[in-house]
Design a protein around this motif. Structure first.
Motif, mmCIF file in Angstrom:
data_model
loop_
_atom_site.group_PDB
_atom_site.id
_atom_site.type_symbol
_atom_site.label_atom_id
_atom_site.label_comp_id
_atom_site.label_asym_id
_atom_site.label_seq_id
_atom_site.Cartn_x
_atom_site.Cartn_y
_atom_site.Cartn_z
ATOM 1 N N THR A 128 0.836 -1.201 0.000
ATOM 2 C CA THR A 128 0.000 0.000 0.000
ATOM 3 C C THR A 128 0.869 1.248 0.000
ATOM 4 O O THR A 128 1.786 1.377 0.819
ATOM 5 N N GLN A 129 0.594 2.168 -0.908
ATOM 6 C CA GLN A 129 1.309 3.431 -0.921
ATOM 7 C C GLN A 129 0.707 4.360 0.121
ATOM 8 O O GLN A 129 -0.508 4.436 0.285
ATOM 9 N N GLU A 130 1.583 5.064 0.853
ATOM 10 C CA GLU A 130 1.116 5.985 1.887
ATOM 11 C C GLU A 130 1.939 7.261 1.827
ATOM 12 O O GLU A 130 2.936 7.345 1.095
ATOM 13 N N LYS A 131 1.553 8.227 2.629
ATOM 14 C CA LYS A 131 2.259 9.509 2.650
ATOM 15 C C LYS A 131 3.693 9.288 3.120
ATOM 16 O O LYS A 131 3.942 8.709 4.177
ATOM 17 N N SER A 142 8.675 12.086 -2.924
ATOM 18 C CA SER A 142 7.528 12.155 -2.015
ATOM 19 C C SER A 142 6.313 11.522 -2.672
ATOM 20 O O SER A 142 6.207 11.471 -3.903
ATOM 21 N N SER A 143 5.407 11.036 -1.846
ATOM 22 C CA SER A 143 4.164 10.456 -2.349
ATOM 23 C C SER A 143 3.015 10.881 -1.435
ATOM 24 O O SER A 143 3.178 10.934 -0.210
ATOM 25 N N PHE A 144 1.874 11.197 -2.047
ATOM 26 C CA PHE A 144 0.672 11.645 -1.321
ATOM 27 C C PHE A 144 0.983 12.815 -0.390
ATOM 28 O O PHE A 144 0.526 12.861 0.751
ATOM 29 N N SER A 145 1.795 13.760 -0.861
ATOM 30 C CA SER A 145 2.270 14.835 0.022
ATOM 31 C C SER A 145 2.032 16.227 -0.557
ATOM 32 O O SER A 145 2.694 17.188 -0.171
ATOM 33 N N ILE A 166 2.828 18.580 -6.137
ATOM 34 C CA ILE A 166 2.029 17.500 -6.728
ATOM 35 C C ILE A 166 2.074 16.290 -5.800
ATOM 36 O O ILE A 166 2.925 16.204 -4.897
ATOM 37 N N GLU A 167 1.149 15.350 -6.016
ATOM 38 C CA GLU A 167 1.059 14.196 -5.121
ATOM 39 C C GLU A 167 2.339 13.351 -5.152
ATOM 40 O O GLU A 167 2.818 12.901 -4.124
ATOM 41 N N TYR A 168 2.853 13.117 -6.351
ATOM 42 C CA TYR A 168 4.088 12.348 -6.485
ATOM 43 C C TYR A 168 5.148 13.278 -7.047
ATOM 44 O O TYR A 168 5.049 13.697 -8.211
ATOM 45 N N SER A 169 6.142 13.596 -6.238
ATOM 46 C CA SER A 169 7.167 14.547 -6.678
ATOM 47 C C SER A 169 8.546 13.907 -6.588
ATOM 48 O O SER A 169 8.790 12.994 -5.791
ATOM 49 N N PHE A 170 9.422 14.448 -7.418
ATOM 50 C CA PHE A 170 10.810 14.000 -7.421
ATOM 51 C C PHE A 170 11.667 15.239 -7.638
ATOM 52 O O PHE A 170 11.562 15.899 -8.671
#
Length: 698
Positions: free
Chosen positions: A192-195, A222-225, A254-258
């Motif tokens: 499960t992907q989470e913050k 980052s994810s969901f952040s 954005i939700e998924y950033s790099f």
């Protein structure tokens, strides 16, 4: 099935019976000694003589007893259990019930299979352990172990229990084991992907020279952040505390950033420096272990200049130059014969490729290098003038012609002590392509050491291929062949890198370019920085007044951690050196002091090293179940969740192709080796003698 066989035709048995009957009749048929005794006395004595004689004649046929034994082997199932930290970062409560289910179901398999349990992570574990504390995941390593240690004909299935995350070794999906064995996978971990905000990777040079600037880049994912802010800080460990060097604030849009963060800093003082990149946590983030990463950079205060002096352009030169430049300790100049060498005194080593040559006058330049005390590394090739080469050095004399060359493979033999090489390199040397070496006779200086010998065709010779010499403080080396560039490309073909080629060039150059250390006591370590999974080994050497290496007195060793702990050790003695196995050490900075006494004098040696914390298991804890499913699909296996063992049990027990294998072994034994037959013959003759005495025939 049991049976007898003889080294002579079977009908010889009738001759044995006839001979034994003849001996019995000869003794008892017309014997007057028993004329007054009952007939049955004579019959018993004749029977005893017949049996003893028959057994003696029977053994003369050299009878063999053949016995066939059958061994039924059940098919093998290997349970490969992931034991790495990523399994229990988010939750570890499930593990107790999981291992109970695993044990319960695997016991059912034993009615049809032999079951073997193996744990894996950063190393292989053969005894069951419920821990999940390994620092790295190497699935390829466990596949290698199963392939090497198992009978693949009898191996029917591998049960891979993992979260699918691997951060060491190659992609397991392409391992050769998968082409012949079913791999069932048990899906562990949480996909499960989470913050989450994490430092994905850090890019930096491992060695920097003081006074230089260098860049550090880190990838932050980052994810969901979306909508959060975070602070990223670069710090350096200085005088027992973290000193902030750079700091910045970033927005997550954005939700998924790099994002890639770059810091440019100055290398100030020499030594091993520790740095920390740290990101602040964001609201709702559970896993904060991957928000910080430590790394080390070694600051050096000097470089060695290496000269490559060559007869002409050659692919060996490019390969050697690249190997040297991979080490930031070296600067490399390339000159060709016909040009004058400038600033000879600045060079720590000169590599002479096919010099002195047969086509140009380069002896004067080589003599200048020798007069300046520059160590020389000769590489012999088709253009080398062997007569001039023999006259200008005393390491090896080659009687022959370089117009006739041999393809000579490298052979490494134990006993070489000028430097040590890795186990991987020593196992790889004999598989490297051959070098082109001059055909002829080789006469070696007694003070020289042969690192590698020549193997010509299938014959291992005593001809040297790679020679090192340290005579009266002057170091030199000879490589009796050209074609080193082929080793470089072979290394890349086999391992997808050049590390082994770089190692052999670096070790050779390091030996020849390093000034003699005349200390009578010294402690050495193969590097300054280790990670938590590495075994730390220190070596010590002690020399007497004749500079002969000895290890008679004890060497005491005190290890100090930067947090104040103190650990006493004593070096072990091995051959004529000392060795200390420290094993795995906890992360931190360490210093040490070694002491010994000999012949009324005392010596001490200080040093330091650091152990970096290895946390790659916490960087990414989201399970990769797609990889596990792909492995199962490729091999015809199934994938199950960790609480669905019954499905796997049904699959294994209903497998039609998993049949026991019957092994039949033939045991052949000579009856001449059976002591019981000797005692039987002795008993028959002794009983006959006793009855003759008892019945009054003697």
């Amino acid at each position: 099935m049991d049976q007898f066989s003889f080294q002579y035709p079977t009908w010889f048995l009738f001759l044995c019976i006839g001979a034994a009957l003849f001996v019995s009749l000869l003794v008892y048929y017309k014997s007057r000694q028993f004329s007054e005794r009952p007939f049955w006395h004579k019959l018993i004595l004749a029977s005893l003589r017949f049996l003893a004689s028959f057994l003696i004649f029977f053994l003369l046929l050299h009878p063999l007893f053949k016995k066939y034994e059958q061994d039924i082997k059940k098919p093998l199932v290997v349970i490969a259990q992931d034991m790495t930290a990523s399994l229990c970062v988010r939750d570890s409560q499930w593990m107790s019930d999981y291992y109970k289910d695993q044990e319960k179901e695997s016991d059912k398999w034993k009615q049809k299979y032999d079951v073997k349990w193996l744990g894996f992570g950063d190393h292989i574990v053969t005894e069951f352990s419920p821990n999940c504390n390994h620092k790295k995941t190497n699935i390829t390593q466990i596949f290698d172990n199963i392939q090497d240690q198992s009978d693949l004909q009898n191996l029917k299935a591998v049960v891979l229990c993992s979260d699918g995350i691997y951060n060491a070794g190659k992609n397991p999906l392409y391992h050769s084991l998968l082409s012949g064995v079913k791999v069932h996978t048990v899906l562990l971990g949480d996909s499960t992907q989470e913050k989450d905000l994490r430092i994905q990777r850090i890019f930096h040079n491992e060695i920097i020279y003081t006074g230089d600037q260098f860049a550090v880049e880190c990838d932050i994912q980052s994810s969901f952040s979306k909508g959060n802010k975070y602070n990223v800080r670069l710090s350096q460990w200085d005088n027992g505390k973290w000193k902030t060097l750079k700091e910045s604030i970033r927005n997550i849009e954005i939700e998924y950033s790099f994002q890639t963060e770059e810091f440019v800093i100055q290398a100030d003082k020499p030594g091993l420096q520790k740095f920390l990149i740290q990101c602040s946590s964001i609201s709702g983030e559970r896993n904060t272990r991957n928000n910080s990463r430590e790394f080390f950079v070694e600051f050096l205060d000097a470089r060695k200049k290496i000269l490559i002096y060559a007869q002409s352009a050659h692919p060996d030169i490019a390969a050697i130059r690249e190997a040297l430049l991979s080490n930031k300790n070296y600067e490399v100049d390339v000159n060709y014969t016909g040009s004058s060498i400038q600033g000879i005194e600045k060079y720590a080593l000169a590599i002479l490729h096919q010099c002195p040559s047969s086509t140009s006058d380069d002896l004067s330049q080589i003599q200048k290098l020798k007069n300046a005390g520059v160590p020389l590394l000769y590489i012999i090739g088709a253009q080398t003038d062997l007569n001039a080469f023999n006259n200008i050095q005393d390491i090896v004399q080659i009687t022959g012609s370089n117009k006739s060359m041999n393809d000579a493979q490298a052979v490494f033999k134990k006993g070489f002590s000028a430097f040590t090489i890795s186990d991987q390199l020593s196992q790889t040397l004999d598989r490297l392509p051959p070098l082109s070496a001059p055909f002829g006779n080789y006469k070696l200086n007694p003070n020289a050491q042969v690192f590698l010998f020549q193997k010509i065709g299938k014959i291992e010779t005593n001809y040297p291929l790679w020679i090192m010499q340290d005579q009266t403080g002057s170091k030199s080396a000879v490589i009796c062949g050209e074609g080193l560039w082929k080793w470089k490309f072979n290394n890349y073909l086999q391992d997808n890198n050049f590390e082994l080629f770089y190692e052999i060039i670096s070790k050779t150059v390091q030996f020849t370019s390093t000034k003699d250390d005349k200390r009578k006591f010294k402690v050495s370590q193969n590097k300054r920085l280790y990670d938590e999974t590495e075994n730390i080994v220190l070596n010590a050497e002690l020399y007497n007044d004749n500079y002969e290496r000895i290890n008679e007195p004890d060497v005491n060793f005190q290890l100090f951690k930067n947090t104040g702990e103190k650990y006493p050790y004593t070096f072990g003695k091995k051959d004529n050196i000392y060795e200390l196995q420290l094993g795995n050490m906890a992360a931190g900075d360490y210093s040490y002091k070694a002491e010994t006494s000999w012949n009324g004098k005392s010596w001490t040696q200080d040093g330091k090293f650091s152990v970096s914390k290895l946390d790659i298991e916490t960087e990414n804890v989201m399970a990769d179940h797609n990889l596990l499913r792909s492995i199962s699909e490729k091999t015809g296996g199934i994938s199950i969740l960790k609480n669905n063992w019954q499905e796997l049990t049904n699959n294994l027990l209903q497998e039609d192709n998993s049949k026991p294998i019957v092994y039949q072994t033939l045991h052949i034994k000579s009856l001449l080796d059976e002591k019981i037959l000797f005692f039987l013959i002795f008993l028959l003759l002794a009983l006959e003698w006793f009855l003759r005495r008892f019945w009054g025939s003697y």
